[in-house]
Design a protein around this motif. Sequence first.
Motif, PDB file in Angstrom:
ATOM      1  N   ALA A   1      -6.722   0.137   3.773  1.00  0.00           N
ATOM      2  CA  ALA A   1      -6.357   0.818   2.530  1.00  0.00           C
ATOM      3  C   ALA A   1      -6.829   0.018   1.326  1.00  0.00           C
ATOM      4  CB  ALA A   1      -4.847   1.029   2.462  1.00  0.00           C
ATOM      5  N   ALA A   2      -6.765  -1.316   1.442  1.00  0.00           N
ATOM      6  CA  ALA A   2      -7.208  -2.176   0.339  1.00  0.00           C
ATOM      7  C   ALA A   2      -8.711  -2.122   0.128  1.00  0.00           C
ATOM      8  CB  ALA A   2      -6.768  -3.618   0.601  1.00  0.00           C
TER       9      ALA A   2
ATOM     10  N   VAL B   1      -4.192  -4.086  -6.365  1.00  0.00           N
ATOM     11  CA  VAL B   1      -3.061  -4.604  -7.133  1.00  0.00           C
ATOM     12  C   VAL B   1      -1.807  -3.779  -6.863  1.00  0.00           C
ATOM     13  CG1 VAL B   1      -2.149  -4.987  -9.460  1.00  0.00           C
ATOM     14  CG2 VAL B   1      -4.532  -5.577  -8.935  1.00  0.00           C
ATOM     15  N   LEU B   2      -1.958  -2.455  -6.823  1.00  0.00           N
ATOM     16  CA  LEU B   2      -0.806  -1.577  -6.578  1.00  0.00           C
ATOM     17  C   LEU B   2      -0.240  -1.795  -5.182  1.00  0.00           C
ATOM     18  CD1 LEU B   2       0.979   0.615  -7.744  1.00  0.00           C
ATOM     19  CD2 LEU B   2      -0.644   2.325  -6.883  1.00  0.00           C
ATOM     20  N   ILE B   3      -1.106  -2.017  -4.199  1.00  0.00           N
ATOM     21  CA  ILE B   3      -0.638  -2.288  -2.834  1.00  0.00           C
ATOM     22  C   ILE B   3       0.214  -3.556  -2.819  1.00  0.00           C
ATOM     23  CG2 ILE B   3      -1.399  -2.996  -0.527  1.00  0.00           C
ATOM     24  CD1 ILE B   3      -3.804  -1.121  -0.892  1.00  0.00           C
TER      25      ILE B   3
ATOM     26  N   PRO C   1      -4.257  -9.778   2.682  1.00  0.00           N
ATOM     27  CA  PRO C   1      -5.598  -9.174   2.719  1.00  0.00           C
ATOM     28  C   PRO C   1      -6.069  -8.644   1.363  1.00  0.00           C
ATOM     29  CG  PRO C   1      -4.387  -8.568   4.678  1.00  0.00           C
ATOM     30  CD  PRO C   1      -3.403  -9.257   3.773  1.00  0.00           C
ATOM     31  N   PRO C   2      -5.288  -7.827   0.642  1.00  0.00           N
ATOM     32  CA  PRO C   2      -5.750  -7.399  -0.676  1.00  0.00           C
ATOM     33  C   PRO C   2      -5.860  -8.554  -1.676  1.00  0.00           C
ATOM     34  CG  PRO C   2      -3.521  -6.590  -0.268  1.00  0.00           C
ATOM     35  CD  PRO C   2      -4.025  -7.124   1.017  1.00  0.00           C
ATOM     36  N   ALA C   3      -4.972  -9.540  -1.582  1.00  0.00           N
ATOM     37  CA  ALA C   3      -5.037 -10.683  -2.502  1.00  0.00           C
ATOM     38  C   ALA C   3      -6.318 -11.479  -2.291  1.00  0.00           C
ATOM     39  CB  ALA C   3      -3.814 -11.583  -2.308  1.00  0.00           C
ATOM     40  N   GLN C   4      -6.690 -11.701  -1.043  1.00  0.00           N
ATOM     41  CA  GLN C   4      -7.930 -12.439  -0.757  1.00  0.00           C
ATOM     42  C   GLN C   4      -9.152 -11.654  -1.237  1.00  0.00           C
ATOM     43  OE1 GLN C   4      -8.564 -15.482   0.624  1.00  0.00           O
ATOM     44  NE2 GLN C   4      -6.397 -15.967   0.658  1.00  0.00           N
TER      45      GLN C   4
END
Length: 492
Positions: free
Chosen positions: A85-86, A92-94, A134-137
């Motif tokens: 999804a990311a 950011v929203l995730i 995962p989204p942060a990375q």
Amino acid sequence: MASVEQDAAAPAAVNTGFGTKGYRAYVLSALLLVYIFNFIDRTIINILTEPIKLEFGVEDWQMGLLGGPAFAFLYTFLGIPLARAAERYNRVLIIVVSVALWSLFTALCGFAMSFFILFLFRVGVSIGEAGCTPPAQSIIADYFTPKSRATAVSIYALGVPLGGMLASFFGGQIAGLSGADFGAWISSIGLGGLFSGVDWSNVSGWRIAFVVVGVPGLLVALLVRFTVTEPPRGYTDPAKLQNLERASFGEALKVLMSKPTYWHVVAGATLASFVGYGVAQFTTSFLIRTHELTIQSASLLFGIVIGLMAAIGVFLSGYLADRLSVRHPNALSWLPAVGMGLSVPLYAMGYLADNLWLAMPPLMAAATLHYFYLGPMYAIAGGVVDSRMRATSVAITLFVVNLLGYGLGPPLIGILSTFFKTMFINGAGLGLTLEACKDLATLAENQAAACTSADARGLQWSIIVFICGYGWAALHYLLAGRTLQRDMVANA
């Protein structure tokens, strides 16, 4: 945000990352704060092991289930779909939704009326935390260019030791209070009216600790939502890799299967996680049982060992790797290998020492060195693929690392501790059983002493056995160096 938009239009030839230098630093700080709360809420169970064990009348192997599988399984299995999804939606929203969810479930842990309900709330914490790294990375990789990325991801990875340190400090200090003491403190700061109907004398300190560390995460979610900008996807990738079509999960997996560097790092990180999560689950308990400390003193020392010194190790791993790589291209491989290899004898010295103050120096040095693996793990996981599959690469890494490392480490060290405890009880020759040792008040003085000693020694030797795994992990990081230069996208 005008400066951010101007930077977004910068030509690729002079690409220094998305946004201004100051804004990049702010975003990294915000993501670090998120990761700190991630690990506070994840690891506070380690600090509260003894009072929870006492209240619910369970053994180490059951606390190992609470610290490992209760968190690890859904965390790992949800990580990959959330990473996919990311790759498509607003990262950011995730993260914002994830922070709010895990914070809420952490607070709910304080209201659990049974071991089973506490287990379910821990599962809820894991569902939220699966949407963090995962989204942060992926975001970090778009804000920072490859030449500075190892340092950036190591700063983000400071959330692991800093979160552990803060969980130790606040969790231990609050858990050591009686409910009446906490109620008096609430009144002293002028908030007594908000809780006028609460009978604090019947509230356990460990329950209060869960609520106190969980609620602030909701404010962190709001901070990220309104101050962090979603960067253009693939902004720092080489020009030839930009504007490519999104990669499917199968394509991402195919690319990763062709990267032996990646799989050696995953294997090494999994082993390090297996040992680290297992030992961390029971280090506070070890200090209480072996060195007869209070939960406040034990958690404070645990925070110093795992928090402050480990934070130094995590930061140094990325900082040194970025600088040493100029002259030693394989520093991302051999630096963590050396650190973990040296940590084994140092940990053994610390956990075997009879005197607490002789134990602390080798434990502090070992904590610094063994965390040399963490920054390079993220740098390599994100560096062997392009932006289309970066979150997926990190998610697969965390899937394996957490399923096998986090999922198996705490319960197996708990089982091993119970096994050794039983062995020492039988060896005492006093006709004792594991069940009999649960109620020390009914035993003779020498029998109670034998049970207490067996409890401490069983945990001590289970930790000694576990720390040998860092040597195995070091070998995999060394093997990763053979193909590191070939497999990194920036070198392609």
